[in-house]
Scaffold this motif. Structure first.
Motif, PDB file in Angstrom:
ATOM      1  N   ARG A   1      -3.385   6.817   0.594  1.00  0.00           N
ATOM      2  CA  ARG A   1      -4.449   6.512  -0.358  1.00  0.00           C
ATOM      3  C   ARG A   1      -3.933   6.294  -1.779  1.00  0.00           C
ATOM      4  O   ARG A   1      -4.554   5.584  -2.564  1.00  0.00           O
ATOM      5  CB  ARG A   1      -5.460   7.656  -0.364  1.00  0.00           C
ATOM      6  CG  ARG A   1      -6.812   7.332  -0.983  1.00  0.00           C
ATOM      7  CD  ARG A   1      -7.768   8.447  -0.697  1.00  0.00           C
ATOM      8  NE  ARG A   1      -9.151   8.138  -1.040  1.00  0.00           N
ATOM      9  CZ  ARG A   1      -9.782   8.668  -2.074  1.00  0.00           C
ATOM     10  NH1 ARG A   1      -9.137   9.508  -2.872  1.00  0.00           N
ATOM     11  NH2 ARG A   1     -11.033   8.356  -2.310  1.00  0.00           N
ATOM     12  N   ILE A   2      -2.780   6.881  -2.104  1.00  0.00           N
ATOM     13  CA  ILE A   2      -2.263   6.772  -3.460  1.00  0.00           C
ATOM     14  C   ILE A   2      -1.644   5.399  -3.659  1.00  0.00           C
ATOM     15  O   ILE A   2      -0.732   4.992  -2.937  1.00  0.00           O
ATOM     16  CB  ILE A   2      -1.229   7.879  -3.738  1.00  0.00           C
ATOM     17  CG1 ILE A   2      -1.899   9.258  -3.597  1.00  0.00           C
ATOM     18  CG2 ILE A   2      -0.639   7.714  -5.128  1.00  0.00           C
ATOM     19  CD1 ILE A   2      -0.938  10.412  -3.733  1.00  0.00           C
ATOM     20  N   TRP A   3      -2.087   4.667  -4.671  1.00  0.00           N
ATOM     21  CA  TRP A   3      -1.600   3.325  -4.941  1.00  0.00           C
ATOM     22  C   TRP A   3      -0.245   3.364  -5.626  1.00  0.00           C
ATOM     23  O   TRP A   3      -0.014   4.147  -6.540  1.00  0.00           O
ATOM     24  CB  TRP A   3      -2.583   2.585  -5.837  1.00  0.00           C
ATOM     25  CG  TRP A   3      -2.130   1.201  -6.182  1.00  0.00           C
ATOM     26  CD1 TRP A   3      -1.459   0.799  -7.296  1.00  0.00           C
ATOM     27  CD2 TRP A   3      -2.284   0.035  -5.376  1.00  0.00           C
ATOM     28  NE1 TRP A   3      -1.198  -0.539  -7.229  1.00  0.00           N
ATOM     29  CE2 TRP A   3      -1.699  -1.030  -6.079  1.00  0.00           C
ATOM     30  CE3 TRP A   3      -2.876  -0.194  -4.133  1.00  0.00           C
ATOM     31  CZ2 TRP A   3      -1.685  -2.330  -5.561  1.00  0.00           C
ATOM     32  CZ3 TRP A   3      -2.863  -1.478  -3.630  1.00  0.00           C
ATOM     33  CH2 TRP A   3      -2.275  -2.540  -4.338  1.00  0.00           C
ATOM     34  N   SER A   4       0.658   2.506  -5.191  1.00  0.00           N
ATOM     35  CA  SER A   4       1.946   2.365  -5.870  1.00  0.00           C
ATOM     36  C   SER A   4       2.488   0.978  -5.562  1.00  0.00           C
ATOM     37  O   SER A   4       1.924   0.244  -4.758  1.00  0.00           O
ATOM     38  CB  SER A   4       2.938   3.435  -5.390  1.00  0.00           C
ATOM     39  OG  SER A   4       3.427   3.096  -4.088  1.00  0.00           O
ATOM     40  N   THR A   5       3.604   0.653  -6.171  1.00  0.00           N
ATOM     41  CA  THR A   5       4.227  -0.646  -5.909  1.00  0.00           C
ATOM     42  C   THR A   5       4.721  -0.738  -4.474  1.00  0.00           C
ATOM     43  O   THR A   5       4.987  -1.828  -3.977  1.00  0.00           O
ATOM     44  CB  THR A   5       5.396  -0.897  -6.871  1.00  0.00           C
ATOM     45  OG1 THR A   5       6.341   0.168  -6.750  1.00  0.00           O
ATOM     46  CG2 THR A   5       4.906  -0.983  -8.309  1.00  0.00           C
ATOM     47  N   LEU A   6       4.814   0.397  -3.808  1.00  0.00           N
ATOM     48  CA  LEU A   6       5.224   0.400  -2.402  1.00  0.00           C
ATOM     49  C   LEU A   6       4.166  -0.213  -1.506  1.00  0.00           C
ATOM     50  O   LEU A   6       4.419  -0.415  -0.317  1.00  0.00           O
ATOM     51  CB  LEU A   6       5.539   1.824  -1.952  1.00  0.00           C
ATOM     52  CG  LEU A   6       6.763   2.473  -2.592  1.00  0.00           C
ATOM     53  CD1 LEU A   6       6.915   3.912  -2.117  1.00  0.00           C
ATOM     54  CD2 LEU A   6       8.027   1.690  -2.310  1.00  0.00           C
TER      55      LEU A   6
END
Length: 125
Positions: A100-105
């Protein structure tokens, strides 16, 4: 969590398609969702990703301005609107669900733990 992609088909250059990805066995708002594609003989390619709320999106340069990802968490469904399709867009398209956590990944396929079965998109010239 199960993902069911649908909406693929055969279209001509310049036409549009909308892919859907239905999420079951879980709540779609718990996941970042992504779309990828794989053409014969090529590696799986990132296309678009969307945060759990829909407030943040990311696109590959190859589809930016032509494809739009959006989601309806009330329907547990994520969509990929594809416009101005080209023959080079021909591939099997996959949806995927990740943390759920947004990142560049979100652009990286290994981020996603759940995958749909794929839907074929063929664009004729």
């Amino acid at each position: 969590v199960q993902l069911q992609a649908s909406g693929g088909g055969l279209v001509q250059t310049g036409e549009s398609l909308r892919l859907s990805c239905a999420v079951s066995g879980g709540t779609s708002s718990n996941y970042v969702m992504g779309w990828f594609r794989q053409a014969p003989g090529k590696e799986r390619e990132f296309l678009a990703a969307i945060s759990w709320s829909g407030g943040t999106t990311a696109y590959a340069d190859s589809v930016k301005g032509r494809f739009t990802i959006f989601r309806d968490n009330a329907k547990n469904t994520v969509y990929l609107q594809m416009n101005s399709l080209k023959p080079e867009d021909t591939a099997v398209y996959y949806c995927a669900a990740g943390p759920r956590i947004w990142s560049t990944l979100a652009k990286t396929s290994s981020t996603y733990g759940y995958w749909g079965q794929g839907t074929q998109v063929t664009v004729s010239s």
